[in-house]
Scaffold this motif. Structure first.
Motif, PDB file in Angstrom:
ATOM      1  N   GLU A  66       1.437  -1.301  -4.649  1.00  0.00           N
ATOM      2  CA  GLU A  66       0.165  -0.567  -4.550  1.00  0.00           C
ATOM      3  C   GLU A  66      -0.790  -1.079  -5.623  1.00  0.00           C
ATOM      4  OE1 GLU A  66      -1.532   1.859  -2.649  1.00  0.00           O
ATOM      5  OE2 GLU A  66      -3.008   1.259  -4.164  1.00  0.00           O
ATOM      6  N   ARG A  67      -1.998  -1.452  -5.201  1.00  0.00           N
ATOM      7  CA  ARG A  67      -2.941  -2.024  -6.169  1.00  0.00           C
ATOM      8  C   ARG A  67      -3.544  -0.969  -7.100  1.00  0.00           C
ATOM      9  NH1 ARG A  67      -8.341  -1.958  -3.829  1.00  0.00           N
ATOM     10  NH2 ARG A  67      -8.944  -4.016  -4.559  1.00  0.00           N
ATOM     11  N   VAL A 104      -1.657  -7.219  -3.843  1.00  0.00           N
ATOM     12  CA  VAL A 104      -1.110  -8.314  -3.042  1.00  0.00           C
ATOM     13  C   VAL A 104      -2.275  -9.205  -2.610  1.00  0.00           C
ATOM     14  CG1 VAL A 104       0.114  -8.919  -0.911  1.00  0.00           C
ATOM     15  CG2 VAL A 104       0.815  -6.915  -2.238  1.00  0.00           C
ATOM     16  N   GLY A 139     -10.125  13.399  -1.465  1.00  0.00           N
ATOM     17  CA  GLY A 139      -9.831  12.786  -0.159  1.00  0.00           C
ATOM     18  C   GLY A 139      -9.629  13.894   0.854  1.00  0.00           C
ATOM     19  N   PRO A 140      -8.549  13.824   1.631  1.00  0.00           N
ATOM     20  CA  PRO A 140      -8.328  14.855   2.645  1.00  0.00           C
ATOM     21  C   PRO A 140      -8.169  16.238   2.030  1.00  0.00           C
ATOM     22  CG  PRO A 140      -6.398  13.433   2.433  1.00  0.00           C
ATOM     23  CD  PRO A 140      -7.492  12.805   1.644  1.00  0.00           C
ATOM     24  N   THR A 141      -8.691  17.233   2.749  1.00  0.00           N
ATOM     25  CA  THR A 141      -8.579  18.617   2.283  1.00  0.00           C
ATOM     26  C   THR A 141      -8.055  19.543   3.376  1.00  0.00           C
ATOM     27  OG1 THR A 141     -10.880  18.892   2.904  1.00  0.00           O
ATOM     28  CG2 THR A 141     -10.449  18.476   0.561  1.00  0.00           C
ATOM     29  N   VAL A 142      -8.085  19.060   4.636  1.00  0.00           N
ATOM     30  CA  VAL A 142      -7.639  19.896   5.752  1.00  0.00           C
ATOM     31  C   VAL A 142      -6.292  19.374   6.248  1.00  0.00           C
ATOM     32  CG1 VAL A 142      -8.194  20.780   8.058  1.00  0.00           C
ATOM     33  CG2 VAL A 142     -10.041  20.303   6.443  1.00  0.00           C
ATOM     34  N   GLU A 180      -0.245  -3.258  -8.545  1.00  0.00           N
ATOM     35  CA  GLU A 180       0.138  -4.589  -8.043  1.00  0.00           C
ATOM     36  C   GLU A 180      -0.705  -4.929  -6.817  1.00  0.00           C
ATOM     37  OE1 GLU A 180       1.835  -6.432  -9.764  1.00  0.00           O
ATOM     38  OE2 GLU A 180       3.627  -5.487 -10.596  1.00  0.00           O
ATOM     39  N   GLY A 211      -6.274  10.241   9.811  1.00  0.00           N
ATOM     40  CA  GLY A 211      -5.930  11.587   9.365  1.00  0.00           C
ATOM     41  C   GLY A 211      -4.522  11.547   8.790  1.00  0.00           C
ATOM     42  N   VAL A 212      -4.215  12.483   7.926  1.00  0.00           N
ATOM     43  CA  VAL A 212      -2.926  12.467   7.229  1.00  0.00           C
ATOM     44  C   VAL A 212      -1.733  12.498   8.197  1.00  0.00           C
ATOM     45  CG1 VAL A 212      -1.470  13.771   5.608  1.00  0.00           C
ATOM     46  CG2 VAL A 212      -3.906  13.416   5.130  1.00  0.00           C
ATOM     47  N   ASN A 232      -0.079  -1.596   4.875  1.00  0.00           N
ATOM     48  CA  ASN A 232      -0.650  -0.247   4.988  1.00  0.00           C
ATOM     49  C   ASN A 232      -2.146  -0.251   4.648  1.00  0.00           C
ATOM     50  OD1 ASN A 232      -0.586   2.666   2.884  1.00  0.00           O
ATOM     51  ND2 ASN A 232      -0.795   2.689   5.081  1.00  0.00           N
ATOM     52  N   GLY A 248      -3.698   4.895   8.886  1.00  0.00           N
ATOM     53  CA  GLY A 248      -4.684   5.574   9.714  1.00  0.00           C
ATOM     54  C   GLY A 248      -5.584   4.652  10.507  1.00  0.00           C
ATOM     55  N   GLY A 273       0.817  -1.211   0.000  1.00  0.00           N
ATOM     56  CA  GLY A 273       0.000   0.000   0.000  1.00  0.00           C
ATOM     57  C   GLY A 273       0.847   1.255   0.000  1.00  0.00           C
ATOM     58  N   GLY A 299      -3.453   6.473  -1.866  1.00  0.00           N
ATOM     59  CA  GLY A 299      -4.561   5.856  -1.134  1.00  0.00           C
ATOM     60  C   GLY A 299      -5.744   6.804  -1.053  1.00  0.00           C
ATOM     61  N   LYS A 300      -6.201   7.066   0.177  1.00  0.00           N
ATOM     62  CA  LYS A 300      -7.371   7.952   0.351  1.00  0.00           C
ATOM     63  C   LYS A 300      -7.048   9.373  -0.091  1.00  0.00           C
ATOM     64  CE  LYS A 300      -9.229   5.014   3.862  1.00  0.00           C
ATOM     65  NZ  LYS A 300      -8.242   4.242   4.641  1.00  0.00           N
ATOM     66  N   GLY A 346       0.705   6.403   5.297  1.00  0.00           N
ATOM     67  CA  GLY A 346       1.450   5.584   6.262  1.00  0.00           C
ATOM     68  C   GLY A 346       2.432   4.658   5.573  1.00  0.00           C
TER      69      GLY A 346
HETATM   70  C1  LIG Z   1     -13.141  11.839   1.722  1.00  0.00           C
HETATM   71  C2  LIG Z   1     -12.045  11.865   2.758  1.00  0.00           C
HETATM   72  C3  LIG Z   1     -11.782  13.035   3.464  1.00  0.00           C
HETATM   73  C4  LIG Z   1     -10.763  13.075   4.411  1.00  0.00           C
HETATM   74  N1  LIG Z   1     -10.475  14.266   5.025  1.00  0.00           N
HETATM   75  C5  LIG Z   1      -9.335  14.377   5.756  1.00  0.00           C
HETATM   76  C6  LIG Z   1      -8.829  15.656   6.115  1.00  0.00           C
HETATM   77  O1  LIG Z   1      -9.404  16.692   5.746  1.00  0.00           O
HETATM   78  N2  LIG Z   1      -7.679  15.717   6.855  1.00  0.00           N
HETATM   79  C7  LIG Z   1      -6.997  14.590   7.202  1.00  0.00           C
HETATM   80  O2  LIG Z   1      -5.944  14.705   7.849  1.00  0.00           O
HETATM   81  N3  LIG Z   1      -7.455  13.357   6.862  1.00  0.00           N
HETATM   82  C8  LIG Z   1      -8.585  13.222   6.127  1.00  0.00           C
HETATM   83  N4  LIG Z   1      -9.000  12.004   5.684  1.00  0.00           N
HETATM   84  C9  LIG Z   1      -8.333  10.800   6.203  1.00  0.00           C
HETATM   85  C10 LIG Z   1      -6.986  10.557   5.539  1.00  0.00           C
HETATM   86  O3  LIG Z   1      -7.102  10.674   4.157  1.00  0.00           O
HETATM   87  C11 LIG Z   1      -6.517   9.157   5.881  1.00  0.00           C
HETATM   88  O4  LIG Z   1      -6.531   8.954   7.292  1.00  0.00           O
HETATM   89  C12 LIG Z   1      -5.108   8.851   5.397  1.00  0.00           C
HETATM   90  O5  LIG Z   1      -4.857   9.367   4.111  1.00  0.00           O
HETATM   91  C13 LIG Z   1      -4.962   7.340   5.416  1.00  0.00           C
HETATM   92  O6  LIG Z   1      -3.672   6.948   5.051  1.00  0.00           O
HETATM   93  P1  LIG Z   1      -3.239   5.447   5.233  1.00  0.00           P
HETATM   94  O7  LIG Z   1      -1.777   5.435   5.476  1.00  0.00           O
HETATM   95  O8  LIG Z   1      -4.105   4.761   6.220  1.00  0.00           O
HETATM   96  O9  LIG Z   1      -3.440   4.770   3.818  1.00  0.00           O
HETATM   97  P2  LIG Z   1      -4.714   4.632   2.887  1.00  0.00           P
HETATM   98  O10 LIG Z   1      -5.023   5.954   2.347  1.00  0.00           O
HETATM   99  O11 LIG Z   1      -5.794   3.865   3.543  1.00  0.00           O
HETATM  100  O12 LIG Z   1      -4.092   3.778   1.710  1.00  0.00           O
HETATM  101  C14 LIG Z   1      -3.858   2.383   1.812  1.00  0.00           C
HETATM  102  C15 LIG Z   1      -3.351   1.919   0.469  1.00  0.00           C
HETATM  103  O13 LIG Z   1      -3.126   0.519   0.507  1.00  0.00           O
HETATM  104  C16 LIG Z   1      -3.511  -0.022  -0.746  1.00  0.00           C
HETATM  105  N5  LIG Z   1      -3.798  -1.441  -0.557  1.00  0.00           N
HETATM  106  C17 LIG Z   1      -4.687  -1.986   0.312  1.00  0.00           C
HETATM  107  N6  LIG Z   1      -4.678  -3.340   0.189  1.00  0.00           N
HETATM  108  C18 LIG Z   1      -3.762  -3.630  -0.768  1.00  0.00           C
HETATM  109  C19 LIG Z   1      -3.321  -4.855  -1.342  1.00  0.00           C
HETATM  110  N7  LIG Z   1      -3.798  -6.040  -0.943  1.00  0.00           N
HETATM  111  N8  LIG Z   1      -2.362  -4.806  -2.302  1.00  0.00           N
HETATM  112  C20 LIG Z   1      -1.841  -3.616  -2.702  1.00  0.00           C
HETATM  113  N9  LIG Z   1      -2.245  -2.430  -2.203  1.00  0.00           N
HETATM  114  C21 LIG Z   1      -3.194  -2.427  -1.236  1.00  0.00           C
HETATM  115  C22 LIG Z   1      -4.737   0.791  -1.136  1.00  0.00           C
HETATM  116  O14 LIG Z   1      -4.980   0.741  -2.531  1.00  0.00           O
HETATM  117  C23 LIG Z   1      -4.331   2.181  -0.661  1.00  0.00           C
HETATM  118  O15 LIG Z   1      -3.692   2.920  -1.677  1.00  0.00           O
HETATM  119  C24 LIG Z   1     -10.012  11.911   4.712  1.00  0.00           C
HETATM  120  C25 LIG Z   1     -10.261  10.731   4.011  1.00  0.00           C
HETATM  121  C26 LIG Z   1     -11.249  10.715   3.028  1.00  0.00           C
HETATM  122  C27 LIG Z   1     -11.455   9.470   2.219  1.00  0.00           C
END
Ligand SMILES: Cc1cc2nc3c(=O)[nH]c(=O)nc-3n(C[C@H](O)[C@H](O)[C@H](O)COP(=O)(O)OP(=O)(O)OC[C@H]3O[C@@H](n4cnc5c(N)ncnc54)[C@H](O)[C@@H]3O)c2cc1C
Length: 510
Positions: A35-36, A253, A57-60, A251, A476-477, A282, A469, A12, A42-43, A16
């Motif tokens: 990354e798939r 997994v 996705g995130p904007t703040v 890709e 959150g980011v 991740n 997250g 992922g 991601g988000k 994170g």
């Molecule tokens: C609409 C929206 C609004 C948001 N607003 C805010 C904001 O304003 N401020 C803020 O701080 N946060 C906000 N967030 C939250 C923030 O975006 C997330 O907490 C953060 O980006 C998550 O990061 P993560 O590391 O958990 O990875 P994720 O973003 O969850 O990414 C995980 C990645 O792993 C990949 N993956 C999963 N399984 C597999 C697999 N088997 N093989 C290969 N790849 C895989 C996925 O494709 C993905 O790309 C928002 C989220 C959304 C969706």
């Protein structure tokens, strides 16, 4: 420095995943990110509407110091990689056709605005509230946000060591909503500050008052990223690649390979098998528990807790009309917050009258409108049941009508869109982020125990780690980035202890 021959696979390329990858690479580990999706982030993603890229996705952006530390430890700097500007107006808040209320980065300006909006006593209540949230932040910053997840037992010891004053400052035993009653009599202000619980996908009526800390995090600074939030994901990927990380998009997994007791690699949908000394997951940890990475992965973590909120989002390009003075971040509140959260968490349905967030992505925190059609992201909270049942077209239409009527009541009118908006529902989020049901923030933070049962960096399978997250310290980011750092720290500690035990020869055997 870690053993140069160590090889890590990161599943992922979310925030994170990317941060853990660059943290491991800078310590000399060979890292491959799988990354798939076709792109990193991601988000944190963009969608294309009428040829224009919109952050969907995130904007703040908050907690600037986290990205500062990530980039500086990678041998560069935040300023070299991204252009960030601190916003003076944190957000504009509206209740139907009534007056709006702006919150500012500057405390005195906010006190003044709240006093004008709801009376002097409420303004002073806000001043007391800020002192209270600062105390929570001071108490949780180092021992919780920047450290490996404490167990319930160790937390008790740590909290005990803080003494009565420390325990009171964390305020974990009453709900966020209840605590707000101590500072604000005006129901609109309780609603405004209660909304911060949704920043980690939770209900203000169930989340511990500790989460009032989010108000402090915003007051510390909301930043506008030049070019949009997606630039953050691009910058993290760029720096990771500069440090030697290989990122392979597209890709998927399908299986975690375990040899003996240890994580030893992964298998891809293409059938390719990659071996490694360690694997970082991740994706949502629930995917492991649900067996989406094979039967062995199931035992990596205990059953995940109740899911956090999902959302329905509309990304569109339009010319805004009406008397409402749009700024970058705008929140339009529903009339009945209790009902809204009963719909979301108890009935598991879209709120009949949702609170609506509108991000006007071509505006800064001033009121000046850009020329021509603008880019918008509009968001309402939704239950995370996207894996059980897809919302019907009429449910989505009903929600859209309710959301856009609320905006119209406040004076924000959008003419019919020239190009169809990109609508993302919980099922779509669940398809992109497997095993989430569309939940955007991992498990909900409900009840005082929730921080201690969140998945931590280490799993029950040696060599398998978590970052993101949905793991500690939270969603959150910036928090997902912190999780990536904690994950890398755990890996390095474990590698060091393994290599120490390999090298040490002791009289009398092991
Ligand atoms: C609409 C929206 C609004 C948001 N607003 C805010 C904001 O304003 N401020 C803020 O701080 N946060 C906000 N967030 C939250 C923030 O975006 C997330 O907490 C953060 O980006 C998550 O990061 P993560 O590391 O958990 O990875 P994720 O973003 O969850 O990414 C995980 C990645 O792993 C990949 N993956 C999963 N399984 C597999 C697999 N088997 N093989 C290969 N790849 C895989 C996925 O494709 C993905 O790309 C928002 C989220 C959304 C969706």
């Amino acid at each position: 420095m870690a053993d140069r021959t160590s090889r890590a696979l990161v599943i992922g390329a979310g925030v994170g995943g990317l941060v853990s990858a660059l943290e491991l690479a800078r310590r000399g580990i060979e890292v491959v990110v799988l990354e798939r999706a076709p792109k990193v982030g991601g988000k944190m993603r963009q969608v294309d509407v009428a040829g224009r890229a919109i952050d969907a996705g995130p904007t703040v952006m908050t907690m600037r110091w986290v990205l500062e530390e990530v980039f500086s430890s990678a041998g560069t700097s935040l300023d070299a990689e991204l252009a960030l500007r601190r916003a003076e107006v944190l957000a504009r808040h509206a209740w139907g056709e009534g007056p709006t209320l702006d919150l500012y980065a500057d405390l005195d300006r906010s006190v003044e605005a709240i006093s004008t909006f709801a009376g002097r006593a409420e303004g002073e209540g806000y001043r007391r509230f800020c002192a209270y949230t600062q105390r929570i932040y001071d108490a949780v910053h180092k021992p919780f946000l920047c450290s490996e997840r404490p167990s319930l037992g160790s937390a008790m010891v740590a909290v005990g060591a803080l003494g009565l004053q420390g325990m009171l400052s964390i305020d974990g035993h009453r709900t966020l909503w209840k605590a707000l009653g101590e500072f604000f009599r005006d129901a609109r202000l309780r609603q405004l500050f209660g909304r911060y619980a949704t920043y980690c996908g939770s209900s203000p009526f169930l989340a511990p008052a500790t989460l009032n800390v989010i108000a402090q995090v915003e007051r510390d600074g909301v930043y506008l990223v030049e070019g949009g939030m997606y630039r953050v994901a691009e910058a993290l990927a760029r720096v990771a690649e500069r440090l030697g990380v290989t990122i392979r998009c597209g890709e998927h997994v399908t299986e975690l390979v375990v040899s003996g007791d240890r994580a030893a690699g992964v298998r891809l949908a293409s059938g390719e098998r990659l071996s490694a000394d360690l694997v970082v997951h991740n994706g949502d940890p629930a995917a492991l528990f649900e067996g989406m990475l094979g039967a062995t992965g199931r035992r990596a973590i205990p059953a995940p807790a109740e899911r956090s909120l999902s959302a329905v989002t509309w990304a569109f390009v339009a010319e805004a009309r009406g008397a409402y003075p749009l700024t970058r971040h705008n929140v339009f509140f529903s009339k009945d917050y209790h009902e809204e959260f009963r719909d979301l968490f108890e009935r598991g349905v879209l709120p009949r009258e949702p609170t609506v967030y509108v991000c006007a992505q071509d505006r800064d925190d001033g009121d000046r409108a850009p020329p021509g059609p603008e880019r918008f992201l509009c968001l309402v909270n939704a239950p995370a049941r996207g894996d059980q049942r897809a919302l019907t077209t009429s449910e989505i239409k009903q929600c859209e009508t309710a959301a856009f009527s609320l905006l119209e009541r406040a004076g924000l009118v959008f003419p019919p869109f020239a190009a169809p908006p990109v609508v993302t529902t919980p099922s779509e989020f669940n398809r992109m982020f497997p095993a989430t049901g569309g939940a955007l923030y991992g498990p909900a933070s409900h009840g005082w125990k929730s921080p201690f049962v969140r998945a931590s960096s280490r799993t029950k399978i040696p060599g398998l780690y978590l970052a993101g997250g949905a793991a500690h310290p939270g969603a959150g980011v910036p928090m997902a980035a912190l999780s990536g750092r904690l994950c890398a720290k755990a890996v390095i500690e474990d590698l060091a202890s393994t290599s120490r035990s390999r090298e040490t020869v002791m009289r009398g055997g092991i």
